[in-house]
Design an enzyme around this catalytic site. Structure first.
Site, short mmCIF file in Angstrom:
data_model
loop_
_atom_site.label_atom_id
_atom_site.label_comp_id
_atom_site.label_asym_id
_atom_site.label_seq_id
_atom_site.Cartn_x
_atom_site.Cartn_y
_atom_site.Cartn_z
N CYS A 222 0.83 -1.20 0.00
CA CYS A 222 0.00 0.00 0.00
C CYS A 222 0.86 1.25 0.00
CB CYS A 222 -0.91 0.01 1.22
SG CYS A 222 -2.16 -1.28 1.21
N CYS A 389 13.99 10.36 -5.83
CA CYS A 389 12.72 9.64 -5.66
C CYS A 389 12.21 9.93 -4.25
CB CYS A 389 12.89 8.14 -5.90
SG CYS A 389 13.93 7.32 -4.67
#
Length: 434
Positions: A222, A389
């Site tokens: 998730c 990132c």
């Protein structure tokens, strides 16, 4: 028909009726005796389900005597435990290693702002006790492994897998097969959820369907893929339903079937699974799994869903968030490539960054545009291409890929260590962290 024959038939009917009435009276007495074991408070609390013929006083006593272990107190485990406690399951075990974070609260409904930083098992236990003080809640704060699992599972009637990683799924399946208890397994990601029951009524276990673990990194969590909070909520509630059906011995348990929930169109599909495999290493006719092993080694991935910091590059191939900030303030020529998804880039990004998602790094059109930009803007042979990132893991992989793709250009490709989380910590405390 003679009068004597008619009278004989009437006498027989009366005898049969008397026998039925006597049997019903005996059944009512038995039910009353069973009901005496429930307190007035319990009868009042659970009355709406006790009056159902599928449950009754006997069923409520079964729930009171039952024990259910919930492994993972997150988006699945929270609603599951909530409804198990509400239904009056006598003992609920909670297993989790993590603490409550702000990003948990949109789906993990047992936790609140007041419990931020607390162990999840403690936060969840406090909420369950506030709901139903008669339920015994046992907490185990740990990353479950092969060495400790048998002691943790001991004494439970049903186990719920509310985790999201391959090592724990194999561990719980094997442990439940060895312990002889059913496993209710749920999963949720983005807008889809899945649910099934392993090891019940001759049905398959997890290994029957997946004898070999997936490649490392193939299972999306998730935290990486995202999830709409109501999806694990829906699956978690259904996990509680299956556990209750197992305790009560009701028909229709999802053994040998996979329930798939698609929140996009609010649809449910039931898929028939392969049956138990006679050659299964865990539950087959001649099982080879007779004890629990190191499942992180078996799956070549971690059971902890906290992202591990990778070390693919040397320190010389990386720059700190602070060094990047100085480069930006100094106006040095460079190219900052953000390799997150477009949605994440839209959410937040460092000013001046160019979005080139990881999945597009190998596309010729994207590489051609990147190479053209470098040719037009570089002012020295070692034009800096910096990659960022979220946490500094994907950026390292991207650096390795770009060095190969741009090998014909005189560029210096490095990543920003720690990613945007390091930027928020060292440079901009107001930068969003997710």
């Amino acid at each position: 028909m003679s009068v004597e024959s008619l009278q004989a038939d009437i006498d027989l009917l009366r005898k049969q009726l008397n026998e039925k009435e006597r049997a019903l009276a005996e059944l009512k007495v038995a039910e009353c005796k069973v009901g005496d074991a429930l307190t007035n408070e319990e009868i009042s609390r659970y009355s709406r389900q006790i009056i159902m013929p599928e449950i009754g006083p006997r069923g409520q006593l079964k729930l009171k005597a039952a024990s259910v272990l919930v492994v993972g107190v997150g988006g699945l485990g929270c609603p599951a435990a909530l409804y198990l406690a509400g239904a009056g399951v006598g003992r609920i075990g909670l297993v989790d290693y993590d603490c409550v974070e702000l990003s948990n609260l949109h789906r993990q409904v047992l936790h609140s702002e007041a419990s931020l930083g607390q162990p999840k098992v403690q936060s969840a236990a406090d909420s369950l006790r506030r709901l139903n003080g008669a339920v015994r809640v046992d907490c185990v704060r740990t990353v479950l492994d092969g060495a400790g699992a048998p002691a943790v599972l001991a004494g439970y009637d049903v186990v719920l897998d509310a985790t999201d990683n391959a090592p724990t799924r194999y561990l719980l399946s094997d442990a439940c097969v060895l312990a002889g208890v059913p496993l209710v397994s749920g999963s949720a990601l983005q807008l889809e959820g899945q649910l099934t029951v392993y090891g019940h009524d001759g049905g398959p276990c997890y290994r029957c369907l997946f004898p070999e673990p997936p490649p490392p990194g193939a299972v999306t969590s998730c935290g990486d893929g995202g999830v709409l909070g109501v999806v694990p909520g829906t699956i978690g509630v259904l996990q509680a339903l299956e556990a209750i059906k197992l305790v009560l011995g009701l028909p229709g348990v999802l053994s040998g079937r996979l329930l798939v929930f698609d929140a996009a169109d609010c649809s449910f599909r039931s898929i028939r699974l392969r049956g138990r495999s006679a050659g299964c290493a865990a539950c087959g006719d001649q099982p080879s799994v007779t004890r629990l092993v190191d499942y992180e080694q078996f799956c070549r991935s971690r059971a902890c869903d906290k992202e591990e910091s990778l070390h693919l590059l040397s320190d010389a191939d990386r720059i700190s968030a602070g060094a990047l900030s100085e480069m930006l303030l100094g106006g040095e020529k460079h190219l900052l490539v953000d390799v997150r998804t477009p949605t994440e880039f839209e959410l937040c990004h460092i000013p001046g960054a160019t979005n080139l998602p990881m999945k597009d790094l190998g596309r010729p059109a994207c590489l051609d545009a990147l190479r053209e930009y470098i040719r037009q803007h570089r002012g020295d042979p070692e034009f800096p291409v910096l990659v960022v990132c979220r946490r500094g893991n994907d950026s390292q992989k991207a650096v390795q890929e770009l060095r190969t793709s741009l090998s014909d250009l005189s560029v210096s490709v490095r990543d920003v260590a720690g990613g945007l989380q390091a930027w928020a910590k060292a440079v901009d405390p107001h930068f969003p962290v997710y």
